[in-house]
Each structure stands twice: as structure tokens, then as C-alpha cells.
Design a protein around this motif. Structure first.
Motif, PDB file in Angstrom:
ATOM      1  N   PHE A   1     -76.701  40.700 -12.872  1.00 40.42           N
ATOM      2  CA  PHE A   1     -76.421  39.298 -12.660  1.00 40.42           C
ATOM      3  C   PHE A   1     -74.977  39.004 -12.977  1.00 40.42           C
ATOM      4  N   ILE A   2     -74.546  37.836 -12.594  1.00 45.43           N
ATOM      5  CA  ILE A   2     -73.159  37.438 -12.820  1.00 45.43           C
ATOM      6  C   ILE A   2     -73.100  36.500 -14.016  1.00 45.43           C
ATOM      7  N   ARG A   3     -72.119  36.702 -14.864  1.00 38.27           N
ATOM      8  CA  ARG A   3     -71.926  35.875 -16.053  1.00 38.27           C
ATOM      9  C   ARG A   3     -70.545  35.245 -15.957  1.00 38.27           C
ATOM     10  N   ALA A   4     -70.455  33.943 -16.182  1.00 33.62           N
ATOM     11  CA  ALA A   4     -69.161  33.257 -16.113  1.00 33.62           C
ATOM     12  C   ALA A   4     -69.100  32.190 -17.191  1.00 33.62           C
ATOM     13  N   ASN A   5     -67.886  31.844 -17.590  1.00 37.61           N
ATOM     14  CA  ASN A   5     -67.700  30.712 -18.482  1.00 37.61           C
ATOM     15  C   ASN A   5     -66.447  29.969 -18.054  1.00 37.61           C
ATOM     16  N   ALA A   6     -66.394  28.701 -18.416  1.00 45.57           N
ATOM     17  CA  ALA A   6     -65.251  27.864 -18.047  1.00 45.57           C
ATOM     18  C   ALA A   6     -64.745  27.152 -19.294  1.00 45.57           C
ATOM     19  N   PHE A   7     -63.442  26.937 -19.342  1.00 44.20           N
ATOM     20  CA  PHE A   7     -62.831  26.245 -20.459  1.00 44.20           C
ATOM     21  C   PHE A   7     -61.512  25.676 -19.980  1.00 44.20           C
ATOM     22  N   GLY A   8     -60.972  24.727 -20.692  1.00 44.43           N
ATOM     23  CA  GLY A   8     -59.706  24.111 -20.328  1.00 44.43           C
ATOM     24  C   GLY A   8     -58.621  24.457 -21.333  1.00 44.43           C
ATOM     25  N   ILE A   9     -57.387  24.445 -20.858  1.00 45.16           N
ATOM     26  CA  ILE A   9     -56.236  24.732 -21.713  1.00 45.16           C
ATOM     27  C   ILE A   9     -55.227  23.607 -21.499  1.00 45.16           C
ATOM     28  N   ALA A  10     -54.803  22.963 -22.556  1.00 46.36           N
ATOM     29  CA  ALA A  10     -53.802  21.897 -22.468  1.00 46.36           C
ATOM     30  C   ALA A  10     -52.401  22.477 -22.631  1.00 46.36           C
ATOM     31  N   ASN A  11     -51.404  21.735 -22.171  1.00 43.74           N
ATOM     32  CA  ASN A  11     -49.990  22.104 -22.343  1.00 43.74           C
ATOM     33  C   ASN A  11     -49.614  23.390 -21.630  1.00 43.74           C
ATOM     34  N   VAL A  12     -50.113  23.593 -20.419  1.00 43.35           N
ATOM     35  CA  VAL A  12     -49.823  24.796 -19.636  1.00 43.35           C
ATOM     36  C   VAL A  12     -48.724  24.504 -18.629  1.00 43.35           C
ATOM     37  N   ASN A  13     -47.870  25.468 -18.394  1.00 43.00           N
ATOM     38  CA  ASN A  13     -46.857  25.381 -17.356  1.00 43.00           C
ATOM     39  C   ASN A  13     -47.575  25.473 -16.010  1.00 43.00           C
ATOM     40  N   THR A  14     -47.873  24.355 -15.382  1.00 45.57           N
ATOM     41  CA  THR A  14     -48.670  24.354 -14.153  1.00 45.57           C
ATOM     42  C   THR A  14     -47.905  24.887 -12.944  1.00 45.57           C
ATOM     43  N   GLY A  15     -46.579  24.868 -12.989  1.00 43.79           N
ATOM     44  CA  GLY A  15     -45.785  25.393 -11.881  1.00 43.79           C
ATOM     45  C   GLY A  15     -45.767  26.909 -11.833  1.00 43.79           C
ATOM     46  N   SER A  16     -45.857  27.543 -12.978  1.00 49.03           N
ATOM     47  CA  SER A  16     -45.841  28.998 -13.101  1.00 49.03           C
ATOM     48  C   SER A  16     -46.625  29.359 -14.357  1.00 49.03           C
ATOM     49  N   PRO A  17     -47.960  29.339 -14.293  1.00 48.47           N
ATOM     50  CA  PRO A  17     -48.772  29.410 -15.515  1.00 48.47           C
ATOM     51  C   PRO A  17     -48.832  30.758 -16.228  1.00 48.47           C
ATOM     52  N   PHE A  18     -48.651  31.859 -15.520  1.00 44.09           N
ATOM     53  CA  PHE A  18     -48.879  33.167 -16.134  1.00 44.09           C
ATOM     54  C   PHE A  18     -47.586  33.826 -16.598  1.00 44.09           C
ATOM     55  N   ASP A  19     -47.635  34.456 -17.764  1.00 41.11           N
ATOM     56  CA  ASP A  19     -46.521  35.237 -18.283  1.00 41.11           C
ATOM     57  C   ASP A  19     -46.212  36.345 -17.273  1.00 41.11           C
TER      58      ASP A  19
END
Length: 108
Positions: free
Chosen positions: A1-19
Motif C-alpha cells: 500500500f501507499i503511505r503519505a503524510n502532509a505538513f506545512g512549512i512557514a518562511n520558505v523561499n517560494t521562488g527557489s525553495p530547495f537548497d
């Protein structure tokens, strides 16, 4: 089966979010910790591991903060104040993992 979770993160660089460090994202199907490096201070580092045993894999403890540790899935994070070199993202304290992912999200 598939397992997933969701969560939110505040104060993220939305233009370029990933290091942009070349070690990211890190992933593996081995029963092992992951090792990452970052290019930015104040990154939100996330680790996610899948257990092949079915039981929770055991959160690694401080300084990591658990998001989920149930039914084949362990997800946790930490926020670092400086760039990281060869940071161990631990697979947890119990169980056998057969899937792992780690990444770093930049602060706004």
C-alpha cells in the motif's frame, strides 16, 4: 500500500525553495543513514524513511523533531543555523529501512 503524510512549512523561499547543494536530494534503498551537505544557513532539513518491517522505525530524537512515526513511515526534520557538511540524517533507532529521502528547504 501507499503511505503519505502532509505538513506545512512557514518562511520558505517560494521562488527557489530547495537548497542547491549537489548532495541534495539524497535517497537510498539501503538500510542505512543518509549523509547530506547544504549550501545555505537556516535550512529546514527533512528526512523520510520507509520501514520494510511494518512497525514504526523509531524517531532519532533531538535535535530531530518527529512529524510522523507510524505504519512503515518515519518523517522528521530539524532547522540548522549554519551550512552543513556531511550531516548524518539517521534512519531511526529500530527496524529495517528499504527507502530513504533527505532534502533541505531554504528559508525566505
Amino acid at each position: 500500500f501507499i503511505r503519505a503524510n502532509a505538513f506545512g512549512i512557514a518562511n520558505v523561499n517560494t521562488g527557489s525553495p530547495f537548497d542547491s547543494n549537489a548532495s541534495l536530494p539524497a535517497n537510498s534503498t539501503a538500510n542505512a543513514d543518509l549523509t547530506i551537505s547544504t549550501s545555505n544557513a537556516d535550512d529546514f532539513i527533512i528526512g523520510a524513511f520507509r520501514s520494510s518491517a511494518g512497525a514504526p522505525t523509531g524517531a532519532p530524537g533531538a535535535p530531530w523533531i518527529t512529524i510522523q512515526d507510524v505504519n512503515f513511515c518515519l518523517t522528521y526534520y530539524r532547522i540548522v543555523s549554519a551550512t552543513q557538511t556531511n550531516l548524518t540524517v539517521p534512519k531511526g533507532t529500530a527496524g529495517t529501512t528499504n527507502g530513504a529521502l533527505a532534502d533541505a528547504i531554504k528559508r525566505a
